[in-house]
Design a protein around this motif. Structure first.
Motif, short mmCIF file in Angstrom:
data_model
loop_
_atom_site.label_atom_id
_atom_site.label_comp_id
_atom_site.label_asym_id
_atom_site.label_seq_id
_atom_site.Cartn_x
_atom_site.Cartn_y
_atom_site.Cartn_z
N ARG A 1 5.73 8.55 9.54
CA ARG A 1 4.20 9.15 9.20
C ARG A 1 3.29 7.76 9.09
NH1 ARG A 1 5.51 13.27 4.67
NH2 ARG A 1 6.06 11.25 3.55
N ALA A 2 3.83 6.75 8.91
CA ALA A 2 3.15 5.45 8.49
C ALA A 2 2.58 4.95 10.12
CB ALA A 2 3.61 4.43 7.94
N ALA B 1 0.97 -1.36 -0.04
CA ALA B 1 0.14 -0.10 -0.08
C ALA B 1 0.82 1.12 0.15
CB ALA B 1 -1.02 0.04 1.25
N ILE B 2 1.99 1.29 1.05
CA ILE B 2 2.77 2.52 0.85
C ILE B 2 3.44 2.48 -0.46
CG2 ILE B 2 5.00 3.25 1.85
CD1 ILE B 2 3.84 2.58 4.69
N TRP B 3 4.15 1.39 -0.99
CA TRP B 3 4.76 1.63 -2.36
C TRP B 3 3.85 1.90 -3.51
CZ3 TRP B 3 5.05 -3.34 -5.47
CH2 TRP B 3 5.28 -3.36 -6.93
N GLU C 1 0.30 -3.36 11.72
CA GLU C 1 1.93 -3.50 11.51
C GLU C 1 2.65 -2.92 10.59
OE1 GLU C 1 2.92 -7.68 10.75
OE2 GLU C 1 5.26 -7.05 10.87
N VAL C 2 3.44 -1.88 10.96
CA VAL C 2 4.29 -0.99 10.15
C VAL C 2 5.71 -1.70 9.99
CG1 VAL C 2 5.41 1.27 9.63
CG2 VAL C 2 3.15 0.79 10.59
N SER C 3 5.90 -2.18 8.90
CA SER C 3 7.16 -2.88 8.71
C SER C 3 8.00 -2.69 7.30
CB SER C 3 7.22 -4.47 8.37
OG SER C 3 6.33 -4.77 7.38
N ASP C 4 9.08 -2.88 7.09
CA ASP C 4 9.79 -2.51 5.64
C ASP C 4 10.73 -3.75 5.50
OD1 ASP C 4 11.77 -2.16 7.60
OD2 ASP C 4 12.59 -0.65 6.89
N GLY C 5 10.03 -5.13 5.79
CA GLY C 5 10.80 -6.17 5.54
C GLY C 5 11.25 -6.45 4.16
N GLY D 1 1.34 3.96 -2.91
CA GLY D 1 0.90 5.36 -2.60
C GLY D 1 -0.70 5.31 -2.13
N VAL D 2 -1.14 4.26 -1.65
CA VAL D 2 -2.68 4.11 -1.48
C VAL D 2 -2.68 4.11 0.14
CG1 VAL D 2 -3.45 3.27 -3.66
CG2 VAL D 2 -2.65 1.66 -2.10
N TYR D 3 -1.84 4.27 0.97
CA TYR D 3 -1.73 4.01 2.38
C TYR D 3 -3.10 4.48 2.94
CZ TYR D 3 -0.06 3.51 6.99
OH TYR D 3 -0.09 3.24 8.58
N ASP D 4 -3.60 5.73 2.68
CA ASP D 4 -4.75 6.52 3.35
C ASP D 4 -5.86 5.36 3.19
OD1 ASP D 4 -3.14 8.50 4.23
OD2 ASP D 4 -3.64 9.74 2.72
N GLY D 5 -6.04 5.09 1.86
CA GLY D 5 -7.05 4.40 1.48
C GLY D 5 -6.95 2.74 2.11
N PHE D 6 -5.75 2.61 2.13
CA PHE D 6 -5.63 0.95 2.99
C PHE D 6 -6.18 1.17 4.54
CE2 PHE D 6 -2.57 -1.19 5.58
CZ PHE D 6 -2.69 -2.53 5.35
N LEU D 7 -5.69 2.34 5.12
CA LEU D 7 -6.06 2.46 6.49
C LEU D 7 -7.41 2.44 6.71
CD1 LEU D 7 -3.50 4.99 7.94
CD2 LEU D 7 -3.67 2.43 8.31
#
Lengths: 265, 265, 265
Positions: free
Chosen positions: B127-128, B90-92, B112-116, B94-100
């Motif tokens: 910000r996430a 979602a972050i990649w 869960e906020v990760s960057d695995g 650019g749809v993180y707001d919609g995801f939330l």
């Protein structure tokens, strides 16, 4: 309707929809009960093309339970077949006609023709496929031996694949057993022997006619990265169907990574 | 009421009760059906703090099934979150707001906020976390890469942990994937690299802020023997929740042994 | 009625029927919910002789759920017992009489007397068996230590087996834990150490008095090939009961192969 529809796009695109001619997922079932079968179908019928009641396990069901289970599976739009080993016993014992009649009565829709354990000449094999087709089954065949000591020569494998398809099998399974270790294209640790995969593929007209037994995640991942999201995969444990779908469509690290890095270049 | 109450005492004492601030058990769910979810909660809701619908598996649920499953989990007093990989997509994209927003609508309680898998700079990460908190979620973050080739330097790991907690994450997960092998604190066989554990712990104010992914029994055992019955553990397979509880409280050989021998001295 | 009755004969013959004195299958249960328990019993009660609620997992059930689960199991004609580790805690804490009373109230039908973790002298062991028998339980004992560093000398093992049987145990379990690796008759990879098996068998009057914990397929296969379809096997994962039955009766490649090749000679 999918729960997250419209909020994102799948990182790996082009996943096929049902009824599939490629991207087939075949589940290995060692004896799921009726409730677990309902759970599986409710969650994932869209992503399952075929359920195999593996080995001879279906010989130990009561008739009532087996019929109810097969009904559940068919009503969810999924094919269902007994394990190849069971067919091998029937052929060895000379009761194949009865086996097919009974499979039909019970509601099975598909038959796997294999010789993973017994010996079968090309004529018997062709006749086994033909009889199952005549009885109204969809037929999938399998090449490869369960015992690594009995490895089939490559030329013979290619001949068998071509003959099975010519005889009416709609796909040919490449044997890997339930465990996926020390058999066929996998080494003792379950790692793919790439040169074996390429050797098999080199002799077939269309790789989509092959269905790879790939019970382990690392195997599924490598085959997806090699052949794309619509590679045909089998012996998928029931609990891994959605995880496999996440791999196919790039929602799991192992395949997302590739899509992500390609986008960053 | 517990079935055996009054007949014995737990060999390892001090196990925390719900709602827990330590001794957190996070279950990894690859697609349990509704009946299996009911089973799990009936048997073990008291011992489960959070269920993760792992990777992007929740993308393959129908909306109805997903909402019903989340309801079941919440009604049993357990938190529920989508997998970190899904958030990374979602972050990649650019749809993180919609995801939330969608996660909220569906009923998820935790993020869960990760960057695995993807790259994320410190500001994006902060910000996430902040956006998820603003949207009313409890937030757990994760450090570590899924690919061992991308190992995060220790100083950066410590910085990330401190920053995440300062930004409002209530715990920080140490990555180990579903398999727990060849990643983070585990070697190729899944054995704990003790010096890695100590190195991580050495740079955090309170070890209770860490949650260790520990899918294998030997890993759970070692972490319990090191940190006590209330170590935070994650990626616990659903079928192992009671077995883990037996480990935590000394009703399984591996941890009972220590309590027993100490009593014999 | 079996679904496939009359269409074929089992490749390995002579499988015992219930109630069994040999060919016992003991299932290891780490916390199956009520629906999964119903599924298991519907599918396979005929092939299960005993379900072990393993370790101290039954300490974490609510009284209501535990009683309902035990009822389901008993009504399907299957024995049910708590794990041996739980009994060891009760003996160590000096609350064994209460433990037996409570087990009786809850509906358990069988008791496992083991000393896999704690120390127990021969007199205490004999009394533990005697008390359980007096309380109306069927008793199964276990020999072997969970920790490979504490290996029991062979002569002592033989003495223990003889004494347990003389004291009223109906069978003696050979310890292998849930994992079946690096313990008792299995090496670190779970392979059978044949000389250990033969050494144990050499000192017992009747091999049928032994029940081998054999969680892995390769172990089940080897023990069936050595002792026949009616070898007593334990720690069978619930999902593997029908697969084990296929092994016992020759409907799986590994044991079918032997029957097939013998027929070809």
């Amino acid at each position: 309707m999918k729960a997250w529809e419209g909020t994102f796009t799948m990182p790996l695109k082009g996943r096929s929809q049902k009824p599939r001619v490629e991207g087939f997922t075949m589940v290995i079932d060692k004896g799921l009960g009726l409730r677990a079968t309902k759970d599986l179908l409710e969650m994932a019928a869209e992503w399952i093309d075929d359920i195999k009641l593996t080995f001879g396990t279906s010989a130990f069901y009561s008739e009532e339970i087996l019929k109810r289970k097969i009904d559940l599976i068919r009503n969810a739009g999924v094919e269902v077949m007994p394990g190849g080993t069971f067919l091998e016993v029937a052929i060895w014992q000379g009761v194949y006609d009865g086996f097919l009649r009974r499979a039909k009565d019970l509601g099975f829709t598909m038959i796997e023709v294999s010789d993973g354990t017994i010996q079968m000449d090309a004529q018997t094999r062709a006749r086994a496929i033909g009889k199952a087709l005549d009885a109204g089954f969809r037929v999938i065949s399998e090449v490869g031996k369960k015992d690594p000591a009995e490895k089939v020569p490559l030329a013979q494998l290619h001949e068998q694949i071509a003959a099975d398809l010519a005889n009416g099998a709609f796909k040919v399974i490449v044997e890997a057993r339930e465990a996926g270790k020390g058999v066929g294209i996998y080494d003792e640790e379950g790692r793919i022997k790439e040169e074996e995969v390429e050797a098999i593929v080199s002799g077939v007209a269309d790789p989509n006619c092959l269905l790879w037994e790939a019970p382990l995640k690392s195997q599924q991942q490598q085959l997806i990265l090699r052949f794309g999201p619509n590679v045909n995969l089998g012996n998928i444990p029931p609990e891994d169907v959605l995880a496999l779908e996440a791999l196919r469509q790039g929602l799991r690290g192992d395949t997302l990574k590739q899509a992500y890095w390609e986008s960053q270049r």
